[in-house]
Design a protein around this motif. Structure first.
Motif, PDB file in Angstrom:
ATOM      1  N   TYR A 185      33.312  22.403 -39.979  1.00  0.00           N
ATOM      2  CA  TYR A 185      32.849  21.323 -39.097  1.00  0.00           C
ATOM      3  C   TYR A 185      31.837  20.438 -39.808  1.00  0.00           C
ATOM      4  CZ  TYR A 185      29.900  19.047 -35.677  1.00  0.00           C
ATOM      5  OH  TYR A 185      29.146  18.118 -35.003  1.00  0.00           O
ATOM      6  N   LEU A 225      31.554  10.733 -41.633  1.00  0.00           N
ATOM      7  CA  LEU A 225      30.464   9.752 -41.586  1.00  0.00           C
ATOM      8  C   LEU A 225      30.533   8.818 -42.783  1.00  0.00           C
ATOM      9  CD1 LEU A 225      27.514  11.957 -40.365  1.00  0.00           C
ATOM     10  CD2 LEU A 225      28.548  10.069 -39.158  1.00  0.00           C
ATOM     11  N   VAL A 278      23.691  16.562 -37.574  1.00  0.00           N
ATOM     12  CA  VAL A 278      24.931  15.784 -37.612  1.00  0.00           C
ATOM     13  C   VAL A 278      24.905  14.696 -36.547  1.00  0.00           C
ATOM     14  CG1 VAL A 278      27.401  15.903 -37.142  1.00  0.00           C
ATOM     15  CG2 VAL A 278      26.357  17.569 -38.640  1.00  0.00           C
ATOM     16  N   THR A 308      22.028  22.490 -37.357  1.00  0.00           N
ATOM     17  CA  THR A 308      22.933  21.667 -38.156  1.00  0.00           C
ATOM     18  C   THR A 308      23.609  20.607 -37.298  1.00  0.00           C
ATOM     19  OG1 THR A 308      23.367  23.724 -39.294  1.00  0.00           O
ATOM     20  CG2 THR A 308      24.699  21.843 -39.926  1.00  0.00           C
ATOM     21  N   ALA A 309      24.052  21.031 -36.086  1.00  0.00           N
ATOM     22  CA  ALA A 309      24.767  20.085 -35.232  1.00  0.00           C
ATOM     23  C   ALA A 309      23.856  18.949 -34.792  1.00  0.00           C
ATOM     24  CB  ALA A 309      25.340  20.804 -34.019  1.00  0.00           C
ATOM     25  N   ASN A 358      20.506  36.114 -29.295  1.00  0.00           N
ATOM     26  CA  ASN A 358      21.267  35.900 -30.532  1.00  0.00           C
ATOM     27  C   ASN A 358      20.787  34.628 -31.233  1.00  0.00           C
ATOM     28  OD1 ASN A 358      23.141  35.625 -32.494  1.00  0.00           O
ATOM     29  ND2 ASN A 358      24.938  35.713 -31.157  1.00  0.00           N
ATOM     30  N   PHE A 372      32.670  27.246 -39.182  1.00  0.00           N
ATOM     31  CA  PHE A 372      31.621  26.287 -38.838  1.00  0.00           C
ATOM     32  C   PHE A 372      31.303  25.379 -40.014  1.00  0.00           C
ATOM     33  CE2 PHE A 372      27.281  24.803 -38.274  1.00  0.00           C
ATOM     34  CZ  PHE A 372      27.369  24.268 -37.005  1.00  0.00           C
ATOM     35  N   GLN A 408      27.630  14.895 -27.304  1.00  0.00           N
ATOM     36  CA  GLN A 408      27.282  15.872 -28.344  1.00  0.00           C
ATOM     37  C   GLN A 408      26.211  16.835 -27.861  1.00  0.00           C
ATOM     38  OE1 GLN A 408      26.507  12.806 -31.305  1.00  0.00           O
ATOM     39  NE2 GLN A 408      28.000  13.778 -32.623  1.00  0.00           N
ATOM     40  N   LEU A 463      33.399  22.635 -30.203  1.00  0.00           N
ATOM     41  CA  LEU A 463      33.471  23.391 -28.955  1.00  0.00           C
ATOM     42  C   LEU A 463      34.444  24.559 -29.102  1.00  0.00           C
ATOM     43  CD1 LEU A 463      32.417  23.223 -26.067  1.00  0.00           C
ATOM     44  CD2 LEU A 463      34.414  21.887 -25.486  1.00  0.00           C
ATOM     45  N   TYR A 517      33.724  31.952 -31.320  1.00  0.00           N
ATOM     46  CA  TYR A 517      32.547  32.791 -31.544  1.00  0.00           C
ATOM     47  C   TYR A 517      32.289  33.702 -30.351  1.00  0.00           C
ATOM     48  CZ  TYR A 517      27.859  34.221 -32.764  1.00  0.00           C
ATOM     49  OH  TYR A 517      26.769  34.978 -33.064  1.00  0.00           O
ATOM     50  N   ILE A 532      25.128  30.176 -24.661  1.00  0.00           N
ATOM     51  CA  ILE A 532      25.881  31.410 -24.923  1.00  0.00           C
ATOM     52  C   ILE A 532      25.074  32.407 -25.739  1.00  0.00           C
ATOM     53  CG2 ILE A 532      28.163  30.348 -24.739  1.00  0.00           C
ATOM     54  CD1 ILE A 532      28.348  30.409 -27.765  1.00  0.00           C
ATOM     55  N   LEU A 585      21.922  33.205 -33.979  1.00  0.00           N
ATOM     56  CA  LEU A 585      22.891  32.459 -34.794  1.00  0.00           C
ATOM     57  C   LEU A 585      23.302  31.127 -34.159  1.00  0.00           C
ATOM     58  CD1 LEU A 585      24.591  32.693 -37.465  1.00  0.00           C
ATOM     59  CD2 LEU A 585      26.471  33.232 -35.949  1.00  0.00           C
ATOM     60  N   PRO A 586      23.672  31.096 -32.856  1.00  0.00           N
ATOM     61  CA  PRO A 586      24.033  29.792 -32.282  1.00  0.00           C
ATOM     62  C   PRO A 586      22.916  28.762 -32.399  1.00  0.00           C
ATOM     63  CG  PRO A 586      24.768  31.539 -30.835  1.00  0.00           C
ATOM     64  CD  PRO A 586      23.925  32.173 -31.889  1.00  0.00           C
ATOM     65  N   PHE A 616      25.753  24.049 -24.620  1.00  0.00           N
ATOM     66  CA  PHE A 616      26.726  25.125 -24.482  1.00  0.00           C
ATOM     67  C   PHE A 616      26.434  26.243 -25.481  1.00  0.00           C
ATOM     68  CE2 PHE A 616      30.730  26.519 -26.573  1.00  0.00           C
ATOM     69  CZ  PHE A 616      31.166  27.408 -25.616  1.00  0.00           C
ATOM     70  N   TYR A 617      26.232  25.865 -26.740  1.00  0.00           N
ATOM     71  CA  TYR A 617      25.958  26.878 -27.769  1.00  0.00           C
ATOM     72  C   TYR A 617      24.672  27.633 -27.468  1.00  0.00           C
ATOM     73  CZ  TYR A 617      29.487  26.174 -31.384  1.00  0.00           C
ATOM     74  OH  TYR A 617      30.650  26.157 -32.093  1.00  0.00           O
ATOM     75  N   SER A 632      33.721  16.879 -32.106  1.00  0.00           N
ATOM     76  CA  SER A 632      32.984  17.644 -31.102  1.00  0.00           C
ATOM     77  C   SER A 632      33.895  18.656 -30.423  1.00  0.00           C
ATOM     78  CB  SER A 632      32.384  16.710 -30.060  1.00  0.00           C
ATOM     79  OG  SER A 632      31.497  15.816 -30.666  1.00  0.00           O
ATOM     80  N   ILE A 681      27.472  19.827 -25.943  1.00  0.00           N
ATOM     81  CA  ILE A 681      27.985  20.947 -26.745  1.00  0.00           C
ATOM     82  C   ILE A 681      26.834  21.770 -27.311  1.00  0.00           C
ATOM     83  CG2 ILE A 681      29.321  21.511 -28.802  1.00  0.00           C
ATOM     84  CD1 ILE A 681      31.043  19.068 -28.056  1.00  0.00           C
ATOM     85  N   LEU A 699      23.046  27.369 -35.836  1.00  0.00           N
ATOM     86  CA  LEU A 699      24.197  26.472 -35.978  1.00  0.00           C
ATOM     87  C   LEU A 699      23.868  25.124 -35.366  1.00  0.00           C
ATOM     88  CD1 LEU A 699      27.215  28.753 -35.020  1.00  0.00           C
ATOM     89  CD2 LEU A 699      26.363  28.229 -37.287  1.00  0.00           C
ATOM     90  N   MET A 700      23.166  25.149 -34.214  1.00  0.00           N
ATOM     91  CA  MET A 700      22.882  23.901 -33.523  1.00  0.00           C
ATOM     92  C   MET A 700      21.863  23.044 -34.246  1.00  0.00           C
ATOM     93  SD  MET A 700      24.970  23.356 -31.344  1.00  0.00           S
ATOM     94  CE  MET A 700      26.114  24.264 -32.361  1.00  0.00           C
TER      95      MET A 700
END
Lengths: 496, 135
Positions: free
Chosen positions: A137, A145, B98, B94-95, B85, A134, B45, A178, A184, B55, B87-88, B51-52, A174, B48, B91-92
């Motif tokens: 990424y 960017l 971004v 950060t996403a 959980n 991760f 984006q 995914l 994961y 899950i 953790l996802p 999605f995270y 992206s 996704i 992570l998101m």
């Protein structure tokens, strides 16, 4: 101190980017020396890491002392240590060569420009050294960017090309994200070594196979593999010269490194090459990339655009070689990452010097260039010979491995595409030599006694160009050592 | 065919993220206006991110905050199945950062393009480029 080298490799460009951008407000004259110093420091660190790896083996660095799999690790091994050195050397040479360009184009914004330059590098260096999927990424997006911004700073069509690049780049990144999500789901971890340790139990998992396909698809968009290459020629040829010389040699090559890393270390070769259909399909796409890239390069009438299509073909070399899945192929692809970065740098430095003097890089403006700019053209000729694949230069050796791999795998289309592309490259470059060397003498206006007058690009441009050109020969002469002492140790067992 | 419908209903989160993702991708490819393309990119984006987040969900799980003394009292081990959980989600975070940064860069570039060509319609811009090249 040497213990913290892997972290310093990222921190030095990252922090110096902040300092340089602040220095832009205080005293603009200090920005450039600071950036050069930061890059030299980072380069010294990467050389230190390379010698350390060669002496004692791979290094795993725990960020902030957290052990894997919970913490993020940075792993420097035989695969990425030489690539790190190449990345930082390319960036440093290009920065010195671009000094006059940066002062001309960005005199007001030099602090901001150099800050972007350094941030881009911290992204690239991070992608190569991270041991966390991760984290890769995040660093990928940092590198991308800043790359969009570096391209978008150009004139004319640059902002539009950069925006199109941004759309494609975001789709690619992206998809990678995914794919990491599916990894994961299947493994419950993001640490590369940890994922690899679970792969043998999950060899039949279709979730994981889907993850492999999605991750690779994302990376293929980012590296401009043939049908997804549309953004690359515009973005690279419209970029400011200072940025083109940085981004063209590095971005695609670092993405190919990410593919090799994912294929070898994360998914392990047993799993990556387990579905013959997938490997074969990708090799055929690579064959198409090589042929299409070469043919499109033939149609161009501008030097920089021609080079961008050669990059498209070179991406095909590396992707095809890797997915052949035998030892020679993986070796050739990895060696070609290093060689192609050096070759592309030399070519783009030559184009940047030519554009500086002539204000254009159209073929018809290149007449008499050997007389006008002999040193620049000398560098250009060496780079051209390397791209064609003439023996003392580095291009020959990686191509040799790739062709051997094609023969070993019985994949004759790939061998044919490589030979076709070498011939096309010869045609492409000898056409330019002809224009630049012979054409003014054929006009018959009685200029035979005094040819074109000598007017070379500034020394800061020519010296890095000559250094880069010499490195092409040096890389060729030492390619045996690079392969036996580094790359072959990096290839895990299980590749035939 | 009879098995497909319950399967679709049970995994509806995957269908939602796929539909959203394809909506975004369609906008990025088919729309002519650059800002609409940027919005499509953002939808892509966000799909996704959804999605995270989906899950991470566990049936019957609660927020991953350990109360004093631990869930269910005592100082014993914590049952991971009781908690979603986290953790996802992290992570998101950060996403999301971004995607905001990508959006910022994209809009800045769109402004530059608009100043240059006076329009955000892609075919108008291409037309201008072609007429310039023709001169």
């Amino acid at each position: 101190m040497t213990h913290h080298f892997p972290a310093l490799l990222i921190i030095v460009p990252l922090l110096s980017a902040l300092i340089v951008s602040a220095m832009g407000w205080i005293n603009r004259r200090w920005c450039f020396p600071l950036a050069v110093a930061a890059l030299s420091g980072a380069l010294a660190i990467s050389v230190g890491l390379l010698t350390q790896v060669m002496a004692t083996g791979p290094i795993a660095y725990k960020m902030a002392g957290w052990s894997p799999p919970i913490g993020i690790t940075y792993v420097i091994d035989y695969l990425n240590a030489p690539i790190l050195v190449v990345i930082l050397a390319v960036a440093l040479l290009n920065l010195i060569a671009a000094k006059t360009w940066i002062e001309k184009d960005f005199s007001e914004k030099i602090g901001a420009y150099l800050a972007l330059y350094l941030l881009f590098l911290s992204g690239m260096v991070g992608i190569v050294s991270t041991g966390d999927a991760f984290n890769l990424y995040v660093l990928l997006e940092i590198g991308s960017l800043t790359g969009y911004a570096l391209i978008g700073l150009g004139k004319e069509r640059a902002p539009l090309s950069s925006l199109n690049y941004l759309f494609m780049g975001t789709i690619g990144a992206s998809f990678y994200l995914l794919g990491i999500g599916y990894i994961y789901i299947a493994t419950g971890t993001l640490n590369m070594a940890d994922i690899a340790s679970m792969i043998p139990q999950l060899a039949e998992s279709s979730t994981l196979f889907l993850a492999l396909i999605i991750c690779m698809a994302g990376l293929f968009v980012k590296m401009a593999l043939f049908p997804m290459h549309g953004w690359l020629p515009n973005a690279y040829s419209n970029a400011p010269s200072a940025s083109a010389g940085l981004i063209a040699p590095l971005t695609t090559k670092v993405m190919i490194y990410a593919m090799v890393r994912l294929g070898l270390t994360v998914f392990t070769p047993q799993f990556t090459f387990s579905r013959g259909m997938l490997s074969e399909a990708i090799v055929w796409v690579a064959v198409a990339a090589i042929i299409a890239g070469s043919l499109l390069a033939l149609m161009q009438r501008r030097l920089s655009r021609m080079l961008t299509y050669i990059i498209v073909a070179e991406v095909g070399y590396m992707v095809g070689g890797f997915w052949l899945g035998n030892e020679a192929g993986v070796t050739g692809a990895t060696l070609h990452i290093i060689n192609d970065a050096a070759m592309t740098l030399t070519l783009f430095l030559a184009v940047s010097a030519i554009t500086w003097k002539l204000g254009s890089d159209k073929f018809e403006d290149l007449q008499g260039l050997f007389g006008k700019m002999p040193f620049t053209m000398m560098g250009f000729v060496i780079a051209a010979l390397a791209v064609i694949g003439i023996p003392p230069t580095c291009g020959f050796f990686s191509k040799w491995y790739l062709i051997t791999a094609g023969i070993n795998a019985g994949q004759w289309a790939f061998v044919g595409a490589l030979l076709f592309s070498s011939l096309t490259n010869a045609v492409l470059f000898f056409r330019i030599f002809e224009i630049a060397f012979f054409e003014p003498f054929a006009t018959g206006h009685g200029h035979h006694d005094h040819g074109p007058t000598f007017s070379e690009a500034p020394l800061t441009m020519v010296v890095p160009l000559i250094v880069a050109a010499i490195s092409l020969i040096a890389l060729g002469l030492y390619s045996g050592d690079i392969v036996t002492k580094l790359i072959q140790l990096a290839i895990p067992a299980g590749i035939a | 065919m009879t098995d497909l419908l319950p399967l679709m209903a049970a995994k509806y989160n995957y269908w939602i993220y796929t539909i959203l993702m394809m909506t975004g991708l369609y906008a990025m490819i088919a729309k002519n206006n650059l800002v609409k393309k940027i919005i499509g990119m953002n939808i892509f984006q966000t799909a996704i991110i959804l999605f995270y987040v989906s899950i991470a969900y566990k049936t019957g799980g609660t927020l991953p905050i350990i109360m004093e003394g631990g869930h269910g009292g005592g100082h014993g081990a914590i049952n991971a199945a009781d908690y979603i959980n986290p953790l996802p989600h992290t992570l998101m975070l950060t996403a999301i950062v971004v995607s905001v940064a990508t959006m910022g860069v994209a809009l800045a570039l769109a402004i530059k393009v608009y100043r240059q060509y006076g329009t955000l319609e892609e075919d108008d811009i291409n037309h201008q480029i072609r007429t310039q090249a023709g001169q």
